[in-house]
Write a protein that holds these residues in place. Structure first.
Motif, PDB file in Angstrom:
ATOM      1  N   GLY A 163       0.815  -1.205   0.000  1.00  0.00           N
ATOM      2  CA  GLY A 163       0.000   0.000   0.000  1.00  0.00           C
ATOM      3  C   GLY A 163       0.845   1.248   0.000  1.00  0.00           C
ATOM      4  N   GLY A 164       0.726   2.045  -1.060  1.00  0.00           N
ATOM      5  CA  GLY A 164       1.545   3.241  -1.180  1.00  0.00           C
ATOM      6  C   GLY A 164       0.856   4.511  -0.751  1.00  0.00           C
ATOM      7  N   GLY A 165      -0.318   4.395  -0.106  1.00  0.00           N
ATOM      8  CA  GLY A 165      -1.005   5.552   0.432  1.00  0.00           C
ATOM      9  C   GLY A 165      -0.432   5.944   1.785  1.00  0.00           C
ATOM     10  N   LEU A 189       5.461  -2.104  -1.056  1.00  0.00           N
ATOM     11  CA  LEU A 189       4.897  -2.189  -2.404  1.00  0.00           C
ATOM     12  C   LEU A 189       3.910  -1.042  -2.583  1.00  0.00           C
ATOM     13  CD1 LEU A 189       4.080  -6.010  -2.697  1.00  0.00           C
ATOM     14  CD2 LEU A 189       6.201  -4.835  -3.306  1.00  0.00           C
ATOM     15  N   SER A 190       4.185  -0.152  -3.517  1.00  0.00           N
ATOM     16  CA  SER A 190       3.308   1.003  -3.694  1.00  0.00           C
ATOM     17  C   SER A 190       1.989   0.634  -4.367  1.00  0.00           C
ATOM     18  CB  SER A 190       4.014   2.080  -4.516  1.00  0.00           C
ATOM     19  OG  SER A 190       4.082   1.706  -5.882  1.00  0.00           O
ATOM     20  N   LEU A 195       4.599   6.683  -4.800  1.00  0.00           N
ATOM     21  CA  LEU A 195       3.985   6.755  -3.486  1.00  0.00           C
ATOM     22  C   LEU A 195       3.008   7.928  -3.426  1.00  0.00           C
ATOM     23  CD1 LEU A 195       7.038   6.083  -1.117  1.00  0.00           C
ATOM     24  CD2 LEU A 195       5.320   4.461  -1.937  1.00  0.00           C
ATOM     25  N   LEU A 196       2.018   7.804  -2.531  1.00  0.00           N
ATOM     26  CA  LEU A 196       0.998   8.833  -2.327  1.00  0.00           C
ATOM     27  C   LEU A 196       0.365   9.270  -3.651  1.00  0.00           C
ATOM     28  CD1 LEU A 196       2.982  10.928   0.311  1.00  0.00           C
ATOM     29  CD2 LEU A 196       1.349   9.076   0.728  1.00  0.00           C
ATOM     30  N   PRO A 197      -0.162   8.327  -4.410  1.00  0.00           N
ATOM     31  CA  PRO A 197      -0.639   8.624  -5.764  1.00  0.00           C
ATOM     32  C   PRO A 197      -1.859   9.528  -5.832  1.00  0.00           C
ATOM     33  CG  PRO A 197      -1.242   6.397  -5.129  1.00  0.00           C
ATOM     34  CD  PRO A 197      -0.327   6.903  -4.069  1.00  0.00           C
ATOM     35  N   ALA A 208       8.932  11.319  -0.037  1.00  0.00           N
ATOM     36  CA  ALA A 208       8.685  10.211   0.879  1.00  0.00           C
ATOM     37  C   ALA A 208       9.563   9.012   0.547  1.00  0.00           C
ATOM     38  CB  ALA A 208       7.211   9.812   0.818  1.00  0.00           C
ATOM     39  N   GLU A 209       9.673   8.703  -0.729  1.00  0.00           N
ATOM     40  CA  GLU A 209      10.489   7.560  -1.136  1.00  0.00           C
ATOM     41  C   GLU A 209      11.955   7.773  -0.788  1.00  0.00           C
ATOM     42  OE1 GLU A 209      11.320   4.739  -5.065  1.00  0.00           O
ATOM     43  OE2 GLU A 209       9.756   6.286  -5.107  1.00  0.00           O
ATOM     44  N   ALA A 210      12.446   8.990  -0.987  1.00  0.00           N
ATOM     45  CA  ALA A 210      13.846   9.290  -0.668  1.00  0.00           C
ATOM     46  C   ALA A 210      14.098   9.158   0.828  1.00  0.00           C
ATOM     47  CB  ALA A 210      14.194  10.690  -1.137  1.00  0.00           C
TER      48      ALA A 210
END
Length: 390
Positions: A163-165, A189-190, A195-197, A208-210
């Motif tokens: 979940g990428g939320g 797993l996004s 992420l945060l789509p 966020a990913e960084a």
């Protein structure tokens, strides 16, 4: 003529404040009800309110945010109201018959009953695939899920979050802070391309990913979970992905999307996505002939599911109920709900010292997220919500 009866289905971020507002401000001020009297019945499958805002920390690091702080008894917040005016019913709503104005209920022990209403508020919210995020199946299911993950996490060497939320990112951030730096292999797993789509500003997800990468969290895009096989003995979990591959991990945490709690709601009251057809300004049910029915919170078609969305819709809901009781429909209301969150608005902690977010489309600096939410997931607001003071 008996007391005017208002039934609220759901005792969370929408239902509890609605009950307090009615009991404290609206109903006592209506002259006709001083003679007829009134009562508010709040229905929920659990006797507790769950501050699920803080669930990522409670799931990963219960010492930092124990379950006792996020799971609060609902009845404690309503002690000030006379018994003839308020009742809490622990049960599942199973059906609504608006022709007879009744709600059918069932309990865990199989008992069934009916309750009648003059006005009905649907505040049933959403449910999740995992009981870690919801009380829709009662508090026992939540506590059992928390107990299981708390037992497995300390000895796990690999953890997978789906979940990428916000829930997935926040959980991965808690794992990264608590177990990163090589202590455990943490993968997120996004389920999307980033992420945060839901945020239009893609830079927030990249940030966020960084930050997760610096914690040692591996982010994988473009694949979704299609199957989960948990070992009966509490051992490894095999996760099947939509690209045909499988992952074997010690702990799997499902933080994927939510769905509305709608099984008890008449099908004609639901839109194509399964959400309650709700007038976006008045919070009335937007269905011909269904009078004095309302919806607040993430089960409603008007809602984006955010806490601010629920909070700021409250005044419009209460005014609609009041106007319908006194049978006045002025052209201009004092409180017409207008969503303030059409643009990006999210606060996403990544551990206790940092985070990402946006307000009105503008990316926020990390220190703002830390001050607002990351430090304690705003846990001080939980008892205030239950008590009707926040």
């Amino acid at each position: 003529m008996g007391p005017y009866s208002i039934v609220i289905i759901g005792a969370s971020f929408g239902g509890i404040p609605a009950a307090h507002g009615l009991l404290r401000d609206v109903l006592p001020a209506i002259p006709a009800l001083r003679e007829q009297s009134y009562n508010v019945t709040l229905i929920s499958p659990s006797s507790y309110f769950y501050w699920k805002v803080g669930s990522p920390r409670t799931i990963v690091n219960p010492a930092a945010l124990p379950i006792e702080k996020v799971l609060l008894p609902i009845a404690d917040g309503f002690k000030a109201y006379p018994k003839e005016h308020f009742e809490f019913v622990q049960a599942y709503a199973t059906a609504i018959d608006h022709a007879t104005k009744t709600v059918e209920l069932s309990t865990d022990d199989g008992k069934t009953s009916r309750i009648t209403y003059d006005s009905l508020v649907i505040a049933s919210g959403t449910t999740s695939a995992s009981p870690l995020w919801t009380l829709s199946k009662g508090s026992d299911a939540l506590l059992a899920a928390l107990k299981a993950v708390h037992a497995r996490l300390p000895r796990a060497s690999s953890v997978l979050v789906a979940g990428g939320g916000p829930a997935g990112v926040e959980t991965a951030g808690e794992l990264g802070q608590t177990y990163g730096g090589g202590k455990k292999e943490v993968t997120l797993l996004s389920g999307s391309s980033r992420l945060l789509p839901r945020l239009k500003n893609a830079a927030v997800g990249k940030d966020a990913e960084a930050r997760l990468a610096k914690q040692g969290v591996k982010v994988v895009h473009g694949v979704k979970v299609t199957g989960v096989d948990e070992a009966a003995d509490g051992g490894k979990t095999t996760v099947t992905l939509d690209n045909g591959t499988k992952m074997v991990v010690d702990v799997y945490i499902d933080a994927t999307g939510e769905l509305p709690n709608n099984k008890f709601i008449p099908e004609t009251w639901l839109d194509a996505r399964g959400y309650v057809k709700t007038d976006s300004q008045t919070l009335r049910l937007d269905v011909p002939g269904a009078k004095r029915v309302y919806c607040i919170g993430s089960a409603g078609s008007y809602s984006n599911g955010g806490l601010l969305d629920v909070k700021f819709a409250g005044k419009a809901l209460l005014e609609s109920i009041e106007l319908d009781i006194i049978e006045q429909h002025p052209a201009k209301r004092k409180n017409i709900y207008k969503r303030i969150t059409e643009t990006d608005m999210q606060f996403v902690p990544i551990g206790s010292t940092q985070g990402v977010g946006a307000v009105f489309g503008y990316k926020l600096p990390s220190f703002v997220i830390r001050q607002v939410k990351s430090k304690d997931f705003m846990i001080g607001n939980a008892p205030k919500l239950v008590a009707g003071t926040g």
